[in-house]
Write an enzyme that holds these catalytic residues in place. Sequence first.
Site, short mmCIF file in Angstrom:
data_model
loop_
_atom_site.label_atom_id
_atom_site.label_comp_id
_atom_site.label_asym_id
_atom_site.label_seq_id
_atom_site.Cartn_x
_atom_site.Cartn_y
_atom_site.Cartn_z
N THR A 1 -6.03 3.36 -5.11
CA THR A 1 -5.37 4.20 -6.12
C THR A 1 -4.41 3.38 -6.97
O THR A 1 -4.36 3.52 -8.19
CB THR A 1 -4.60 5.35 -5.41
OG1 THR A 1 -5.43 5.86 -4.37
CG2 THR A 1 -4.23 6.44 -6.36
N ASP B 1 0.87 -1.19 0.00
CA ASP B 1 0.00 0.00 0.00
C ASP B 1 0.90 1.22 0.00
O ASP B 1 2.11 1.13 0.26
CB ASP B 1 -0.90 -0.01 1.25
CG ASP B 1 -1.79 1.24 1.33
OD1 ASP B 1 -2.34 1.64 0.30
OD2 ASP B 1 -1.91 1.82 2.43
N SER B 2 0.31 2.39 -0.26
CA SER B 2 1.06 3.63 -0.19
C SER B 2 1.50 3.93 1.25
O SER B 2 2.17 4.93 1.48
CB SER B 2 0.20 4.78 -0.71
OG SER B 2 -0.98 4.89 0.08
N CYS C 1 -4.58 -1.06 -2.05
CA CYS C 1 -4.69 0.39 -2.23
C CYS C 1 -5.59 0.63 -3.44
O CYS C 1 -5.31 0.10 -4.53
CB CYS C 1 -3.30 0.95 -2.48
SG CYS C 1 -3.26 2.69 -2.93
N GLU D 1 -1.43 8.45 8.22
CA GLU D 1 0.00 8.17 8.07
C GLU D 1 0.79 8.75 9.24
O GLU D 1 1.78 8.17 9.68
CB GLU D 1 0.52 8.76 6.75
CG GLU D 1 0.22 7.91 5.54
CD GLU D 1 0.88 6.53 5.58
OE1 GLU D 1 2.09 6.46 5.81
OE2 GLU D 1 0.17 5.54 5.39
N CYS E 1 -11.15 3.76 0.80
CA CYS E 1 -9.70 3.90 0.92
C CYS E 1 -9.29 2.97 2.06
O CYS E 1 -9.93 2.96 3.12
CB CYS E 1 -9.35 5.35 1.26
SG CYS E 1 -7.61 5.58 1.71
N THR E 2 -8.24 2.19 1.83
CA THR E 2 -7.88 1.20 2.85
C THR E 2 -7.35 1.83 4.13
O THR E 2 -7.28 1.17 5.17
CB THR E 2 -6.86 0.19 2.29
OG1 THR E 2 -5.72 0.89 1.79
CG2 THR E 2 -7.47 -0.65 1.19
N HIS E 3 -6.98 3.11 4.08
CA HIS E 3 -6.57 3.79 5.32
C HIS E 3 -7.77 4.04 6.26
O HIS E 3 -7.61 4.11 7.47
CB HIS E 3 -5.94 5.16 5.01
CG HIS E 3 -4.51 5.10 4.57
ND1 HIS E 3 -4.11 4.64 3.35
CD2 HIS E 3 -3.37 5.48 5.23
CE1 HIS E 3 -2.79 4.73 3.25
NE2 HIS E 3 -2.31 5.23 4.38
N1 DGL Z 1 -4.69 3.32 0.99
C1 DGL Z 1 -4.76 4.04 -0.25
C2 DGL Z 1 -6.05 3.74 -1.00
O1 DGL Z 1 -6.78 2.83 -0.61
C3 DGL Z 1 -4.51 5.48 0.04
C4 DGL Z 1 -4.56 6.37 -1.13
C5 DGL Z 1 -3.36 7.24 -1.35
O2 DGL Z 1 -2.24 6.90 -1.00
O3 DGL Z 1 -3.63 8.28 -1.93
O4 DGL Z 1 -6.36 4.33 -2.01
#
Ligand code: DGL
Length: 263
Positions: free
Chosen positions: A75, A10-11, A73, A151, A183-185
Site C-alpha cells: 500500500t 511497514d504499516s 508494504c 497485527e 500483502c507483506t503481512h
Molecule cells: N503490509 C501491508 C501491505 O503489504 C499491509 C497493508 C495495510 O496496512 O493496509 O500492503
Amino acid sequence: MKAGPIGIFDSGVGGLTVWKEVTALLPWEDTVYLADSAHAPYGEKPPEAILQRSLVCTRKLMDFGAKMVIVACNTATTNAIAELRRQFPIPFIGIEPAIKPAALQSASGTIGVLATRGTLASELFARTSRSYGAQIRILEQEGEDLVARIEAGTLEQPELGEKLRAMLQPMVDQGMDHLVLGCTHYPFLTPILQTVLPPQVRIVDCGLPVARQALAVLEREDLLGPREETGEHRFWTNADPVLLDRMRARLGGPPGTVAALDF
Ligand code: DGL
C-alpha cells in the site's frame, strides 16, 4: 554510507516477513525496522495520509543513518514511493504482488491473488494484471480483516482456517495453481494456508525477490557493507514492543533489540 543500516518500514509487523528474507540473503548487513502499527492498516487511509506516514517513517530511518529504504508494504509502495524517491537521496526498494513469477510458472493458466482492498484497487496492480491478463486468468480475493488479525497476533484460533478456506475455495474450484500473497503481512498465514489449500497450489510471496533486488541495488550503488561481519538488527514500534517481538520470534531469523518509539 556503506556502514549504514538497511531501513525497512511497514504499516506494522508485516514487513518482518521481508526483513527475514533480507537478513537471510545479506546476513552481514545491519537493519533498522519501523513498525507503524499505531497507524495500521494503511489500506483504509486516504492516499495523502499514507504518503504522510511514509514520509515520517523515511525521515526517521534517515535519522538512524539508513543507506537504503525498503518500503515493505504494498500500500505504501503504490501511494508513496515515487514521492519518496523525489525527496530523499538514497535508493528505495518497493513491493508489489509477485504476479509475474506466478503467471510464468502456472500450468493451469489460473492464478489467485490475496491482497488488501487498497492494493487490489491500485493503479499499479491494475497495470501489472493487465500485462499478464491476456495469457493468464487472475482471480482476486480481498483479505478482509486479515491485517488486523495479524497485527493483533491472534493466529491460533481454529476459525481462522475456516475463514481462509471460505475465502480461497472458490479460486481453488476455478483451477488456481498459484496463490500470490499480495500483502507483506500474509506470509504469517502460510502455515495455516498450507493446511487449507490442496498440495498442488503453490504459495508465492515477494520476500525473496525483494531481498535479491536490495542486493542488486546495493551492489550497483557500491553500498554493500563488509561481508566479514554479522549484522545487528534494531526494531522500533509505535505500538506494543512485546507483540512485535513475539511476531518476530515466530518467523525466526537473527536476534535483535525491540523497543517502543514515538513517531
Ligand atoms: N503490509 C501491508 C501491505 O503489504 C499491509 C497493508 C495495510 O496496512 O493496509 O500492503
